[in-house]
Structures are given as C-alpha cells and as structure tokens.
Design a protein around this motif. Structure first.
Motif, PDB file in Angstrom:
ATOM      1  N   ASP A  77     -48.945 -36.987 -66.708  1.00  0.00           N
ATOM      2  CA  ASP A  77     -48.632 -36.325 -67.973  1.00  0.00           C
ATOM      3  C   ASP A  77     -48.873 -37.268 -69.135  1.00  0.00           C
ATOM      4  O   ASP A  77     -48.493 -38.442 -69.078  1.00  0.00           O
ATOM      5  N   VAL A  78     -49.502 -36.749 -70.175  1.00  0.00           N
ATOM      6  CA  VAL A  78     -49.695 -37.493 -71.411  1.00  0.00           C
ATOM      7  C   VAL A  78     -48.925 -36.717 -72.483  1.00  0.00           C
ATOM      8  O   VAL A  78     -49.355 -35.634 -72.885  1.00  0.00           O
ATOM      9  N   PRO A  79     -47.755 -37.227 -72.902  1.00  0.00           N
ATOM     10  CA  PRO A  79     -46.886 -36.484 -73.823  1.00  0.00           C
ATOM     11  C   PRO A  79     -47.612 -36.064 -75.099  1.00  0.00           C
ATOM     12  O   PRO A  79     -48.371 -36.836 -75.676  1.00  0.00           O
ATOM     13  N   GLY A  80     -47.372 -34.813 -75.497  1.00  0.00           N
ATOM     14  CA  GLY A  80     -47.961 -34.300 -76.727  1.00  0.00           C
ATOM     15  C   GLY A  80     -49.409 -33.895 -76.593  1.00  0.00           C
ATOM     16  O   GLY A  80     -49.997 -33.392 -77.540  1.00  0.00           O
ATOM     17  N   MET A  81     -50.008 -34.117 -75.423  1.00  0.00           N
ATOM     18  CA  MET A  81     -51.421 -33.775 -75.268  1.00  0.00           C
ATOM     19  C   MET A  81     -51.645 -32.808 -74.124  1.00  0.00           C
ATOM     20  O   MET A  81     -52.070 -31.687 -74.343  1.00  0.00           O
ATOM     21  N   ALA A  82     -51.359 -33.228 -72.896  1.00  0.00           N
ATOM     22  CA  ALA A  82     -51.715 -32.388 -71.758  1.00  0.00           C
ATOM     23  C   ALA A  82     -51.141 -32.954 -70.466  1.00  0.00           C
ATOM     24  O   ALA A  82     -50.706 -34.094 -70.402  1.00  0.00           O
ATOM     25  N   SER A  83     -51.205 -32.123 -69.441  1.00  0.00           N
ATOM     26  CA  SER A  83     -50.970 -32.557 -68.064  1.00  0.00           C
ATOM     27  C   SER A  83     -52.342 -32.597 -67.409  1.00  0.00           C
ATOM     28  O   SER A  83     -53.131 -31.664 -67.551  1.00  0.00           O
ATOM     29  N   LEU A  84     -52.616 -33.663 -66.706  1.00  0.00           N
ATOM     30  CA  LEU A  84     -53.924 -33.858 -66.106  1.00  0.00           C
ATOM     31  C   LEU A  84     -53.784 -33.890 -64.588  1.00  0.00           C
ATOM     32  O   LEU A  84     -52.831 -34.453 -64.062  1.00  0.00           O
ATOM     33  N   ARG A  85     -54.752 -33.275 -63.912  1.00  0.00           N
ATOM     34  CA  ARG A  85     -54.827 -33.320 -62.455  1.00  0.00           C
ATOM     35  C   ARG A  85     -56.257 -33.634 -62.067  1.00  0.00           C
ATOM     36  O   ARG A  85     -57.194 -33.195 -62.742  1.00  0.00           O
ATOM     37  N   GLY A  86     -56.397 -34.396 -61.010  1.00  0.00           N
ATOM     38  CA  GLY A  86     -57.735 -34.713 -60.540  1.00  0.00           C
ATOM     39  C   GLY A  86     -57.678 -35.581 -59.309  1.00  0.00           C
ATOM     40  O   GLY A  86     -56.599 -35.882 -58.798  1.00  0.00           O
ATOM     41  N   ASP A  87     -58.837 -35.984 -58.835  1.00  0.00           N
ATOM     42  CA  ASP A  87     -58.932 -36.831 -57.655  1.00  0.00           C
ATOM     43  C   ASP A  87     -59.046 -38.288 -58.069  1.00  0.00           C
ATOM     44  O   ASP A  87     -59.866 -38.648 -58.921  1.00  0.00           O
ATOM     45  N   CYS A  88     -58.224 -39.116 -57.462  1.00  0.00           N
ATOM     46  CA  CYS A  88     -58.277 -40.565 -57.635  1.00  0.00           C
ATOM     47  C   CYS A  88     -58.993 -41.103 -56.401  1.00  0.00           C
ATOM     48  O   CYS A  88     -58.726 -40.665 -55.284  1.00  0.00           O
ATOM     49  N   HIS A  89     -59.912 -42.020 -56.581  1.00  0.00           N
ATOM     50  CA  HIS A  89     -60.700 -42.573 -55.473  1.00  0.00           C
ATOM     51  C   HIS A  89     -60.163 -43.959 -55.148  1.00  0.00           C
ATOM     52  O   HIS A  89     -60.220 -44.865 -55.975  1.00  0.00           O
ATOM     53  N   LEU A  90     -59.643 -44.102 -53.941  1.00  0.00           N
ATOM     54  CA  LEU A  90     -58.965 -45.336 -53.546  1.00  0.00           C
ATOM     55  C   LEU A  90     -59.787 -46.139 -52.554  1.00  0.00           C
ATOM     56  O   LEU A  90     -60.361 -45.588 -51.609  1.00  0.00           O
TER      57      LEU A  90
END
Length: 142
Positions: A77-90
């Motif tokens: 979550d980035v307050p005041g902007m958006a909630s983000l979802r995606g794939d993280c590559h580890l």
C-alpha cells in the motif's frame, strides 16, 4: 509511460518521457538520485525520494533470464495513492523481505501489476517500480 509523484501530500500522476535513461529504468534509478522527465509542461526533475511509483514503458523485447527466479504474488500500500499487487521475482533462497530491503535503486519491481486507486479505478502495467520510502508497509505475500 508515467511516473507517480508525491506532491504536497496529494498523489498526482505525471506523464512523460524519461530523460537520459538507456535500457531498464530500474538500472538507471540505481545510479542516480534524480529522475528527469520531459512532460507536456516541459522538463521536470525530482529527487527519487519524492516519487511514489514509476510505471516504465513496456520493453519491446524481454531480456533473457540469467538466473532462475521464483515468482511470488505480493501487495503493498502507498498511502494517498493506491494499493499495488504484482509478482516479485526472488533469487534462490531469498525472501520477500530480502527483495524489498536490498533493492539498489530504492524501488522494488512488481511485474504483471495491478494499481487500485482510492476511487475504485484499477489500472494494469507490465512492470511497476514502487518506492520503499513511500510505502506504508513492506511487500506482503497474497
């Protein structure tokens, strides 16, 4: 392509072309504290700590994967902007926390991303680079 910037505690979206960036945006961010954009209003420079997230242009050709990485679906979550979802590559043996803390650029890359804005609008992006500095929390597995 666009970059999202924190401006007087209100999230704003700037559309522009990165200046002086050759190749991957994440690599350019690792080598500089300044982000330069050519927008409809002209040339603008920002300190990377002021930027919440960046959606770089889609690559015409995806680079070869040199190391096999594990994909993990995450959110942040980035307050005041958006909630983000995606794939993280580890990397093998790495955790989500490692990816979040060890980013040389200060931005964590999420692929196949969804950006959910407070008004209910959802946008998608091939890649979004989210600022560790601006995020309310670290990456969370979903």
């Amino acid at each position: 392509m666009f970059t999202m910037r924190f401006e007087r505690f209100d999230a704003s979206v700037l559309v522009g072309e990165f200046v002086g960036v050759q190749g991957r945006v994440s690599d350019a961010l690792a080598g500089s504290r300044t982000i330069a954009l050519l927008t409809g209003d002209g040339y603008r420079e920002f300190d990377s700590d002021e930027v919440l997230a960046i959606v770089p242009p889609a690559l015409a050709e995806r680079p070869e994967v040199r190391i096999a990485k594990r994909r993990v679906r995450v959110s942040v979550d980035v307050p005041g902007m958006a909630s983000l979802r995606g794939d993280c590559h580890l990397l093998p043996g790495a955790t989500i926390w490692d990816a979040w803390q060890r980013s040389a650029s200060g931005f964590a890359a999420l692929t196949d991303a969804e950006i959910a804005f407070p008004d209910g609008t959802i946008e998608t992006a091939d890649v979004i680079l989210v600022s560790r500095h601006a995020a309310a929390t670290g990456l969370r597995a979903t």
